[in-house]
Design an enzyme around this catalytic site. Structure first.
Site, short mmCIF file in Angstrom:
data_model
loop_
_atom_site.label_atom_id
_atom_site.label_comp_id
_atom_site.label_asym_id
_atom_site.label_seq_id
_atom_site.Cartn_x
_atom_site.Cartn_y
_atom_site.Cartn_z
N ARG A 35 49.41 -22.91 10.67
CA ARG A 35 49.78 -23.05 9.25
C ARG A 35 51.21 -22.59 8.99
O ARG A 35 51.89 -23.16 8.14
CB ARG A 35 48.80 -22.25 8.39
N LYS A 196 26.23 -30.05 7.58
CA LYS A 196 25.77 -30.05 6.19
C LYS A 196 25.88 -31.41 5.52
O LYS A 196 26.93 -31.83 5.08
CB LYS A 196 26.57 -29.03 5.37
N GLY A 352 37.44 -28.04 8.90
CA GLY A 352 37.53 -26.86 9.77
C GLY A 352 36.99 -27.06 11.17
O GLY A 352 37.69 -26.81 12.14
N GLY A 375 38.59 -28.50 2.53
CA GLY A 375 38.06 -28.82 1.19
C GLY A 375 38.96 -29.78 0.44
O GLY A 375 38.50 -30.73 -0.19
P1 AMP Z 1 30.13 -28.85 9.08
O1 AMP Z 1 30.69 -27.53 8.60
O2 AMP Z 1 29.13 -29.42 8.17
O3 AMP Z 1 31.22 -29.81 9.49
O4 AMP Z 1 29.32 -28.50 10.41
C1 AMP Z 1 29.92 -28.16 11.61
C2 AMP Z 1 28.88 -27.57 12.50
O5 AMP Z 1 27.88 -28.53 12.73
C3 AMP Z 1 29.36 -27.15 13.86
O6 AMP Z 1 29.34 -25.75 13.94
C4 AMP Z 1 28.35 -27.78 14.82
O7 AMP Z 1 27.88 -26.88 15.80
C5 AMP Z 1 27.23 -28.16 13.90
N1 AMP Z 1 26.40 -29.25 14.41
C6 AMP Z 1 26.79 -30.44 14.89
N2 AMP Z 1 25.73 -31.16 15.30
C7 AMP Z 1 24.63 -30.42 15.07
C8 AMP Z 1 23.24 -30.62 15.30
N3 AMP Z 1 22.79 -31.75 15.84
N4 AMP Z 1 22.41 -29.63 14.95
C9 AMP Z 1 22.87 -28.50 14.40
N5 AMP Z 1 24.18 -28.26 14.15
C10 AMP Z 1 25.05 -29.20 14.49
#
Ligand code: AMP
Length: 394
Positions: A35, A196, A352, A375
């Site tokens: 950054r 998520k 992130g 975000g």
């Molecule tokens: P997000 O913040 O929603 O982009 O989520 C990122 C996180 O999703 C990372 O830490 C990954 O380890 C997790 N992730 C990716 N695929 C899976 C999965 N199949 N099951 C659980 N967590 C996951």
């Protein structure tokens, strides 16, 4: 867009809102300079064109004054990146701060104390914004990571300047997002992964207006499979979003956007590197097992999709890339996008965890652009006008 490229800053003191919310370890060492490095172009441009610079940033989420989150902690790193001694002011607003700023000579840089030591900052207090504005004669926003917040130093401050500009970083971020949602070459592909679904599902709908293909990966995929009646075992799923997922599948068909989901996945009997694993059809995962990565067939299927796309957005990993056992899908994706990019495709990575993944696996310099704002990027992709950008309009 009010750019700084050909502005004469002679006799001007530029207040630049940067985003130096950098990771700091227990020994007060900045562990990632990205950054700070990203702000260099803007700062150098002002200095080269005759001005001096006052830097405003936040670090962390302090409740009042918190010495561990003082900008003095990052001062040496900022000086090192800028290649000159940056002056530190342990005030942010007020007479002492204004006097110190007024003494700056052309070519000098001063870093002010953390703007979030004042609760007024995040409240978007106008009087506080006015006090901040007294530190300089022109305003430049280069903090894309906080441009979606209507805070005093990111948004309200702009009201008090006749001359206000997009910094080079902000300009690049906005241009990259515009390539995905407006003027980039087709076919356009959006890859959405991560865990998520609730935080990304509305973006899928917005992106359908702009892209030709949407690839859903990571934990997000299971809600779509479950919604269609598949058996997903213990894989993550947000049941409240099943109906919406079905609506999206229907909508994508009706408007001719191709939606791609994995057909096979790597399943595990626990969330661990030492788990037992198998490859399974995604819609036949037994109880006691969870899908944690793209399977080999799915990896092969996405290869031509990625290589044929001319504009690619990547947000979110395809699996639990933090664990070696489930990182293959994300690594393969990074390799395919690298290949496409070297063939002229524009690739934008943001959010992130995708940024963490491209850094971890060595793809950072192989993408066309890696966004600094999670975000803010997601809100832009949703078509929202970010308050920090709106405030720069004259
Ligand atoms: P997000 O913040 O929603 O982009 O989520 C990122 C996180 O999703 C990372 O830490 C990954 O380890 C997790 N992730 C990716 N695929 C899976 C999965 N199949 N099951 C659980 N967590 C996951």
């Amino acid at each position: 867009m009010n750019k700084i490229d050909n502005i004469n800053f002679k006799g001007e003191r530029a207040v630049i809102r940067v985003d130096y919310n950098v990771p700091i370890d227990e020994n007060n060492k900045v562990t990632d300079l990205t950054r700070i490095k990203s702000s260099k172009e803007t700062i150098q441009m002002v200095l080269k064109n005759g001005g001096s610079v006052v830097l405003l940033t936040h670090i962390g989420r302090p409740k009042g004054i918190d010495r561990r989150l003082s900008c003095s902690v990052i001062l040496n790193s900022v000086s090192k990146v800028m290649g000159q001694n940056v002056i530190f002011c342990d005030e942010t607003v007020g007479d002492l701060a204004e006097d110190a700023a007024a003494k700056l000579k052309p070519g000098q840089i001063m870093l002010m104390e953390n703007v979030r030591f004042f609760k007024e900052e995040t409240k978007g207090d106008l009087a506080f914004a006015k006090s901040l504005s007294k530190l300089g004669t022109v305003f430049i926003n280069d903090a894309f990571g906080t441009a979606h917040r209507a805070h005093s130093s990111t948004t309200l401050i702009a009201k008090f300047f006749k001359q206000k500009y997009y910094g080079k970083l902000l300009e690049k971020e906005v241009n990259s997002i515009n390539k995905v949602i407006e003027d980039g070459k087709k076919p356009k592909l959006a890859i959405l992964g991560g865990a998520k679904i609730s935080s990304k599902i509305t973006i899928i709908e917005s992106l359908m207006r702009s892209v030709d293909d949407i690839l859903i990966g990571g934990g997000m995929a299971y809600t779509f499979i479950k919604a269609q009646g598949g058996l997903i075992g213990d894989s993550i799923c947000e049941l409240d979003f099943c109906d919406y997922a079905l609506e999206l599948i229907k909508k994508s068909k009706s408007i001719g956007v191709r939606m791609h989901l994995p057909t096979d996945v790597v399943i595990a009997n626990s969330f661990s590197n030492n788990a037992k694993t198998h490859v399974s059809k995604i819609e036949c995962i037994p109880k006691g097992w969870q899908g944690l990565d793209f399977g080999p067939e799915s990896i092969q299927k996405i290869k031509p999709l990625i290589l044929n796309s001319k504009t690619i957005l990547w947000n979110g990993p395809l699996g639990v890339f933090e664990l070696d056992a489930f990182s293959k899908g994300t690594i393969a994706l990074g390799e395919f996008i690298t290949k496409a990019t070297s063939n002229g495709t524009f690739s934008l990575v943001g959010g992130g965890d995708s940024v963490a993944a491209v850094k971890k696996f060595g793809f950072f310099n192989k993408m066309s652009y890696v966004s600094t704002g999670g975000g803010a990027m997601l809100e832009s992709l949703e078509g929202k006008v970010l308050p920090g950008l709106k405030a720069l309009q004259k």
